[in-house]
Design an enzyme around this catalytic site. Sequence first.
Site, PDB file in Angstrom:
ATOM      1  N   GLU A  91       0.832  -1.158  -0.073  1.00 55.58           N
ATOM      2  CA  GLU A  91      -0.009  -0.086   0.011  1.00 55.58           C
ATOM      3  C   GLU A  91       0.874   1.203   0.155  1.00 55.58           C
ATOM      4  O   GLU A  91       2.014   1.227   0.578  1.00 55.58           O
ATOM      5  CB  GLU A  91      -0.893   0.043   1.340  1.00 55.58           C
ATOM      6  CG  GLU A  91      -1.731  -1.083   1.165  1.00 55.58           C
ATOM      7  CD  GLU A  91      -3.074  -1.094   2.366  1.00 55.58           C
ATOM      8  OE1 GLU A  91      -4.091  -1.342   2.236  1.00 55.58           O
ATOM      9  OE2 GLU A  91      -2.564  -0.700   3.462  1.00 55.58           O
ATOM     10  N   CYS A 104       3.409   8.529   1.197  1.00 54.28           N
ATOM     11  CA  CYS A 104       3.925   7.407   2.082  1.00 54.28           C
ATOM     12  C   CYS A 104       4.225   6.286   1.268  1.00 54.28           C
ATOM     13  O   CYS A 104       3.358   5.660   0.493  1.00 54.28           O
ATOM     14  CB  CYS A 104       3.044   7.042   3.244  1.00 54.28           C
ATOM     15  SG  CYS A 104       3.550   5.872   4.425  1.00 54.28           S
ATOM     16  N   CYS A 111       6.754  -7.109   7.059  1.00 59.88           N
ATOM     17  CA  CYS A 111       7.939  -6.596   7.500  1.00 59.88           C
ATOM     18  C   CYS A 111       8.402  -7.614   8.787  1.00 59.88           C
ATOM     19  O   CYS A 111       7.499  -8.098   9.378  1.00 59.88           O
ATOM     20  CB  CYS A 111       7.467  -5.088   8.519  1.00 59.88           C
ATOM     21  SG  CYS A 111       8.851  -4.367   9.417  1.00 59.88           S
ATOM     22  N   CYS A 115       6.706  -4.931  15.250  1.00 60.91           N
ATOM     23  CA  CYS A 115       6.275  -4.187  16.394  1.00 60.91           C
ATOM     24  C   CYS A 115       4.815  -4.284  16.750  1.00 60.91           C
ATOM     25  O   CYS A 115       4.036  -4.705  15.919  1.00 60.91           O
ATOM     26  CB  CYS A 115       6.486  -2.555  15.876  1.00 60.91           C
ATOM     27  SG  CYS A 115       8.090  -1.929  15.435  1.00 60.91           S
ATOM     28  N   CYS A 118       1.655  -2.299  15.102  1.00 61.42           N
ATOM     29  CA  CYS A 118       1.774  -2.169  13.703  1.00 61.42           C
ATOM     30  C   CYS A 118       1.199  -3.186  12.850  1.00 61.42           C
ATOM     31  O   CYS A 118       1.483  -4.376  13.347  1.00 61.42           O
ATOM     32  CB  CYS A 118       3.370  -2.010  13.146  1.00 61.42           C
ATOM     33  SG  CYS A 118       3.292  -1.722  11.395  1.00 61.42           S
ATOM     34  N   CYS A 344      -1.500   6.019  10.136  1.00 56.93           N
ATOM     35  CA  CYS A 344      -0.222   5.289  10.833  1.00 56.93           C
ATOM     36  C   CYS A 344      -0.484   4.096  11.198  1.00 56.93           C
ATOM     37  O   CYS A 344      -1.237   3.848  12.182  1.00 56.93           O
ATOM     38  CB  CYS A 344       0.678   6.447  11.502  1.00 56.93           C
ATOM     39  SG  CYS A 344       2.075   5.954  12.001  1.00 56.93           S
TER      40      CYS A 344
END
Length: 381
Positions: A91, A104, A111, A115, A118, A344
Site C-alpha cells: 500500500e 507514504c 515487515c 512491532c 503495527c 499510521c
Amino acid sequence: MTANLLDLDLDGLSVFCERLGEKRYRATQLFRWIHQKGASSFDQMSDLAKSLRQKLITSARIEGLQVISQHISADGTIKWLFDVGDGNAVESVFIPEEDRGTLCVSSQAGCAVGCRFCSTGHQGFSRNLGTGEIVAQLWFAEFFLRQHLGRSDRVITNVVMMGMGEPLQNYNALIPALRVMLDDHGYGLSRRRLTVSTSGVAPMMDRLAQDCPVALAVSLHAPNDPLRDNLVPLNRKYPIAELLDACSRYLKHAPRDFITFEYCMLDGVNDQPEHARQLVGLVRQHAEGGVWCKFNLIPFNPFPESGLRRSPNARVQGFAKILLDAGIVTTVRKTRGEDIDAACGQLAGDVRDRTRVEERMARQRKLLQPMMPLQGSTEEI
C-alpha cells in the site's frame, strides 16, 4: 528479459545507454521522459532518434505496478493497493495538505521487525521490494494525481519511507530509489523533503549517513529498554543507548539539524508522565549542541490483533506538555485517512508470510526427524 528502466537511477541508466552504443546524455533524456513526463512508452519520446527508440523497444521496458484498488478518504487522503506478484500486495498513501503533498511509500511486502502496534508487522514478511517497485509507487501516484487534479506542475512535494516494511533492511534497493527521487532530472526532491523512517537498524543508519543522507525519523515508542524490547523487538539487538549514539552520528551528515522521534501513544503502556520524564532525561543526555531532536506523538490506530488501545487525548496532551516544558519540540500527529485504513500503523496490504511458512516447515522437519532410520540401520519404521 528486457530491463525495467524504473529499476535504474541516472548513473545506472547511463551505463545501460552506453551498452546500447549511445551517448550518456541520452540517459538524461530518457530519465526526464520517464520521471518528469510520466512516459510509459518509447513511442512517446519524440525527441529521441528512431534508431534509439527501436533499440529500446527490443531491450527495455517501463513497467509500473498494477493497481488492485484505490480508496479516497473524506479528508482527501488516497490509498492505493499495488500488486507485487506471488500473492503479495503493498500500500501507498497520498496525504494532501495546504502547503504540501506527501506520499507514504512501502519498501517491503510485509515487515520482519514485528512491532506490536503495527498492522503490517502482524502480517509477517514475504520479501523486499526491488528499486523499480519502490520508485513505481511514486511514478504512478505523481502522474495519476496530475491528471486527477488537473495540474501540470508537481503534486508530490514530500516522500516518506514510512509505508510497509523497514527501509534499512532493504538497503540495496532503497539507495538507488532515493537517488531517483532526489535527482533534478527526476522528481527533484530536496534531501529535507525525503524522509526515511527506521525502527532502529543502527549500523545501516551509519551507512545511510555516508551514502545518501536524507531526513531521518526513528520509531522510538518507549523511554527504556525493557519496555521497548516488548514493543519493538529489534531493540534487543540495538538497544536505546546504541540507537541514540547512531542518531548523534547521523546528525553530522543530515540535511536537518534534528532527528524526528516517532512515538505511538498506547493507553496504559507508554503514555504515563513518568515515561515522558524519562524521555526528557534521554534527550538531555545527548543534548551536547542544544536542540537535536523533535518528537512526533502518534495517536494509535487500533486493530484487533494488537490487543492495544489508543491513549485518551487528554493524556496525549499532558504527555506533550511535559516534553514542551522541557524545551523539546513536540507535535501531535493529526490522524489522516482513518476511514480507509490509511492512517499510521494501519497499512497491511496482502502478504504471503514467508517467515511463518519457513518456521512451519522447520517444525515439520523436526517432528519427522525422530521417525527417520539411523544411518546403517536395517530397522523398519
